[in-house]
Design an enzyme around this catalytic site. Sequence first.
Site, mmCIF file in Angstrom:
data_model
loop_
_atom_site.group_PDB
_atom_site.id
_atom_site.type_symbol
_atom_site.label_atom_id
_atom_site.label_comp_id
_atom_site.label_asym_id
_atom_site.label_seq_id
_atom_site.Cartn_x
_atom_site.Cartn_y
_atom_site.Cartn_z
ATOM 1 N N ILE A 126 0.909 -1.095 -0.248
ATOM 2 C CA ILE A 126 -0.131 -0.137 0.018
ATOM 3 C C ILE A 126 0.977 1.189 0.036
ATOM 4 C CG2 ILE A 126 -1.811 1.489 1.312
ATOM 5 C CD1 ILE A 126 -2.636 -1.415 2.129
ATOM 6 N N ASP A 144 10.877 2.576 6.664
ATOM 7 C CA ASP A 144 10.464 1.395 6.764
ATOM 8 C C ASP A 144 11.576 0.276 7.434
ATOM 9 O OD1 ASP A 144 8.049 -0.427 5.224
ATOM 10 O OD2 ASP A 144 9.768 -1.686 5.547
ATOM 11 N N PRO A 158 1.252 -1.669 9.896
ATOM 12 C CA PRO A 158 0.249 -2.371 10.495
ATOM 13 C C PRO A 158 0.398 -2.031 12.143
ATOM 14 C CG PRO A 158 2.212 -3.618 10.249
ATOM 15 C CD PRO A 158 2.582 -2.454 9.475
ATOM 16 N N THR A 181 -4.806 5.912 7.064
ATOM 17 C CA THR A 181 -5.549 4.759 6.374
ATOM 18 C C THR A 181 -5.000 3.485 6.915
ATOM 19 O OG1 THR A 181 -4.159 4.730 4.370
ATOM 20 C CG2 THR A 181 -6.196 5.972 4.458
ATOM 21 N N ARG A 208 -4.238 1.713 10.709
ATOM 22 C CA ARG A 208 -4.946 1.414 12.035
ATOM 23 C C ARG A 208 -5.070 2.492 12.714
ATOM 24 N NH1 ARG A 208 -6.602 -1.798 9.255
ATOM 25 N NH2 ARG A 208 -6.515 -4.267 9.185
ATOM 26 N N HIS A 226 -13.752 3.888 7.803
ATOM 27 C CA HIS A 226 -12.929 2.638 7.414
ATOM 28 C C HIS A 226 -13.406 2.364 5.698
ATOM 29 C CE1 HIS A 226 -10.417 -0.633 9.667
ATOM 30 N NE2 HIS A 226 -10.169 -0.876 8.057
#
Length: 340
Positions: free
Chosen positions: A155, A174, A207, A233, A235, A296
């Site tokens: 994503i 990341d 996540p 977008t 959690r 959501h």
Amino acid sequence: MQLAVFDTHRFDREALEAANTRFGHSLVFFEPRLTAQTAQLAQGFLGVCSFVNDKVDAATLEALSAGGTRLVALRSAGYNHVDLVAAGRLGIQVVRVPEYSPYAVAEHAVALVLALNRRIHQAYARVRDWNFSLDGLVGFDLHGKTVGVVGTGRIGRAAARIFHGFGCRLLCVDAAPDAALERELGARYVPLDTLYREADIITLHVPLTPGTYHLVDAGALEKMKRGVVLINTGRGALIDSRALIEALKRSHIGAAGLDVYEEEEGIFFQDLSGKVLQDDVLARLLTFPNVLVTSHQAFLTREALGNIADTTLASAQAFERGEPLLHEVKAEQVLRPPAR
């Protein structure tokens, strides 16, 4: 196999029924969310299908186990709402949908940026009242702005490519930097503090784990550039909502686009019109003109729903046949220490 499908809405029921013409499972749909109180509905079902805001805690899993359930198939990528330790102890296997449409979520994130920047939600409301004034609707060019992408999985990479198309400079964070993305888009992997300090727009695509809970807290918000546009977008609990409110009140955060909220369980996916909203934090967020909340819905495209249905039913078929479960999640996956 018989599969009890909880928390069903018309959109996912239609997708599951269409996909099931290729699998032939016996699907029984239940409108209530899966909780310890509703788990008895799955009595005798070998498998249950759960949505993202169900409460699949130890009590729910124990009730399912007592009724004969041995598979929980999640119609989501996230699994933070499942007690995987309890599932392992009870011998219940858990599968998820790791990828349904990265484009759906990434495009929604960019849509939130565009709507907030150009005040589309405010302009729409104005003209409906015959107010055609442009005062207060000034935005900025995306071209040349710095976008911080936190998490460059499927994503995040899709979002980065879209922002690159607008001519944005990309900063990324990341645990596993993607050299190919750097070469393709000229993106640069930087420490999180650098991203906070330099980005005009920050979009979250990681996540929810113990290491990312309240990733954006008061300290992180203070490090961000004044006027930053913050998008989530991923959690809801990635952001400390109370800290966000304080930053919005001080006008330190320029705008926030939230498709998820940390206490959304029991609120999102429901029609609460005509009722008093009991969540004071969400109610306060909704008072800000520079906050845009969607319920959501980032995943909600025809393509994503079809992929979710296909993957979920294929996992149920593999379980029924005793084949390896490609998308199984186990406790050790979420109990690993966060990458540094």
